[in-house]
Enzyme design. Structure first.
Site, PDB file in Angstrom:
ATOM      1  N   GLU A  86       0.435   7.861  -2.340  1.00 15.84           N
ATOM      2  CA  GLU A  86      -0.105   7.198  -1.150  1.00 15.84           C
ATOM      3  C   GLU A  86      -1.473   7.753  -0.773  1.00 15.84           C
ATOM      4  O   GLU A  86      -2.361   7.014  -0.363  1.00 15.84           O
ATOM      5  CB  GLU A  86       0.864   7.321   0.036  1.00 15.84           C
ATOM      6  CG  GLU A  86       2.123   6.470  -0.105  1.00 15.84           C
ATOM      7  CD  GLU A  86       1.833   4.976  -0.214  1.00 15.84           C
ATOM      8  OE1 GLU A  86       0.719   4.548   0.126  1.00 15.84           O
ATOM      9  OE2 GLU A  86       2.734   4.242  -0.664  1.00 15.84           O
ATOM     10  N   TYR A 126      -1.005   4.431   8.576  1.00 15.85           N
ATOM     11  CA  TYR A 126      -0.468   3.707   7.421  1.00 15.85           C
ATOM     12  C   TYR A 126       0.394   4.616   6.559  1.00 15.85           C
ATOM     13  O   TYR A 126       1.540   4.283   6.227  1.00 15.85           O
ATOM     14  CB  TYR A 126      -1.585   3.098   6.555  1.00 15.85           C
ATOM     15  CG  TYR A 126      -1.055   2.808   5.176  1.00 15.85           C
ATOM     16  CD1 TYR A 126      -0.222   1.713   4.963  1.00 15.85           C
ATOM     17  CD2 TYR A 126      -1.259   3.703   4.113  1.00 15.85           C
ATOM     18  CE1 TYR A 126       0.357   1.485   3.718  1.00 15.85           C
ATOM     19  CE2 TYR A 126      -0.688   3.485   2.883  1.00 15.85           C
ATOM     20  CZ  TYR A 126       0.120   2.383   2.681  1.00 15.85           C
ATOM     21  OH  TYR A 126       0.715   2.177   1.477  1.00 15.85           O
ATOM     22  N   ASP A 179      -1.126  -2.132   5.571  1.00 18.23           N
ATOM     23  CA  ASP A 179      -2.334  -1.799   4.818  1.00 18.23           C
ATOM     24  C   ASP A 179      -3.164  -3.075   4.668  1.00 18.23           C
ATOM     25  O   ASP A 179      -2.862  -4.090   5.298  1.00 18.23           O
ATOM     26  CB  ASP A 179      -1.955  -1.215   3.452  1.00 18.23           C
ATOM     27  CG  ASP A 179      -1.453  -2.298   2.509  1.00 18.23           C
ATOM     28  OD1 ASP A 179      -0.900  -3.303   2.993  1.00 18.23           O
ATOM     29  OD2 ASP A 179      -1.614  -2.148   1.288  1.00 18.23           O
TER      30      ASP A 179
END
Length: 385
Positions: A48, A131, A149
């Site tokens: 991520e 996020y 996102d």
DNA sequence: GAAACGTGGAT
DNA sequence: TATCCAAGTTT
């Protein structure tokens, strides 16, 4: 005969449609757990961070390299920051690498090796924003979290044909995404939405004909789904200019220095250079050289585009005797050590242009084929002095 | 909220 | 060549 598609029950709502589509069309990605297998929080977190504003294709080789070199968060935490910066070199947004390491140390230390599971706790860790906290909570821990996102923004903006422009409409998009997010399988839903945005609901020409959400989609109904999301006009990108000083010692060592930890290319290695600004004067550039040696201005310019400005770099080259000491803040780097420097893309371009590209390890371990390169600029030097 | 913060691929 | 875009965060 059993036909799984025919047996598919018509989705009750949009989120069911996303989940059933995901079950059949999910992308197989290196950091993604197989169906029914538990997710690895370390791999989810690492991926991520790398994927922030970065394409899947660019991340893949870096993710593999990091996981091979640091199989656990403890390994990463125990590593010197310099090695982390070096492995990150070429991927961009270097504060991510510094925050990654800081976060690893917190997890390995105060958190005893275990990532917190709640969004609120994740959010406090360096490099983890709204996020990423939601994504880790949902994907690694199965917590219900609203994951928004760029993909989700696009899918939602089209689904509801939202006319108001980004970024100011973000709160509304998040509210819509909240309503869509199911209590069951929130991680798969998030990944499904992102896969949908990446493969079907793409920015340019969305493939509505095969989209599981087409029956629900106001954007499609409008006839021109591609015009969503509406975006506010963006500022023009200014151009800055500057000089790079390539100084090579008799034994082939190159003079480098390390940039300050904060700011542009923070903590990365560079060839010494001038300041970069709009009204740079090449004729006066040598006044900013790290040492007084006879420089020759090379017949090349380096073009590089950063997020908020374009850069044109003039290259000046000089030779130095073996006994030459490096000035304060600079150091000599032997040819064999050059590939172990944390060199950002723009500095790789500089070294490539002076014929030292062969001494560099390709970014991200990619087997990049040698592009047809201009004849060595160093051979066509123009006198600067 | 705006600006800073990288890079490479597609168009 | 110019512009857009990609799983955003920090200040």
């Amino acid at each position: 005969m059993y036909d799984p598609d025919a047996a598919q029950i018509a989705p009750f709502c949009a989120s069911d449609a996303v989940l059933s589509w995901y079950d059949r069309h999910r992308r197989d990605l290196p950091w993604r757990a197989k169906p029914l297998e538990p997710a690895d929080p370390y791999a989810v977190w690492l991926s991520e961070i790398m994927l922030q504003q970065t394409t899947v294709a660019a991340v893949k080789p870096y993710f593999s390299a990091f996981l091979a070199r640091w199989p656990s968060v403890h390994d990463l935490a125990a590593s010197p920051i310099e090695e982390v910066m070096r492995e990150w070199a070429g991927l961009g947004y270097y504060s991510r690498a510094r925050n990654l390491h800081a976060c690893a140390k917190m997890i390995a230390g105060a958190f005893e090796g275990r990532f917190p599971q709640s969004e609120a706790e994740l959010r406090r860790l360096p490099g983890i924003g709204p996020y990423t906290a939601a994504a880790i909570a949902a994907i690694a821990f199965g917590r219900r979290a609203v994951v928004v996102d760029g993909n989700v923004e696009r899918v939602v903006a089209r689904l509801f044909a939202i006319e108001a422009p980004l970024p100011s409409v973000r709160p509304l998009i998040r509210a819509k995404a909240d309503v869509l997010t199911p209590h069951e399988r929130p991680g798969d839903f998030a990944q499904g939405m992102m896969d949908l945005g990446a493969t079907i609901c793409t920015p340019r020409s969305p493939a509505c004909a095969i989209c599981p959400l087409s029956d629900f989609c106001e954007g499609r109904r409008s006839g021109d789904p591609a015009r969503f999301p509406v975006k506010a006009p963006k500022a023009v990108r200014p151009r800055r200019r500057g000089a790079a000083f390539y100084i090579c010692r008799e034994d082939g060592a190159v003079m480098l220095r390390t940039r300050p930890n904060k700011g542009l290319l923070g903590g990365m290695s560079e060839v010494p250079g001038s300041v970069w600004d709009a009204d740079f004067d090449p004729a006066a550039a040598l006044g900013q050289a790290p040492m007084r040696v006879p420089f020759k201005r090379l017949d090349v310019t380096i073009e590089h585009v950063f997020t908020h400005f374009s850069l044109t770099l003039e290259v000046f080259a000089a030779a130095a005797p073996l006994a030459q000491e490096a000035p304060a803040g600079c150091r000599w780097v032997a040819p064999a050590d050059l590939s172990r420097e944390a060199l950002p893309g723009v500095m790789r371009k500089v070294l490539e242009a002076v014929g030292r590209g062969g001494d560099l390890k390709p970014n991200g371990e990619q087997a990049r084929q040698a592009k047809p390169r201009a004849p060595r600029a160093i051979a066509s030097m123009a006198d600067a002095g």
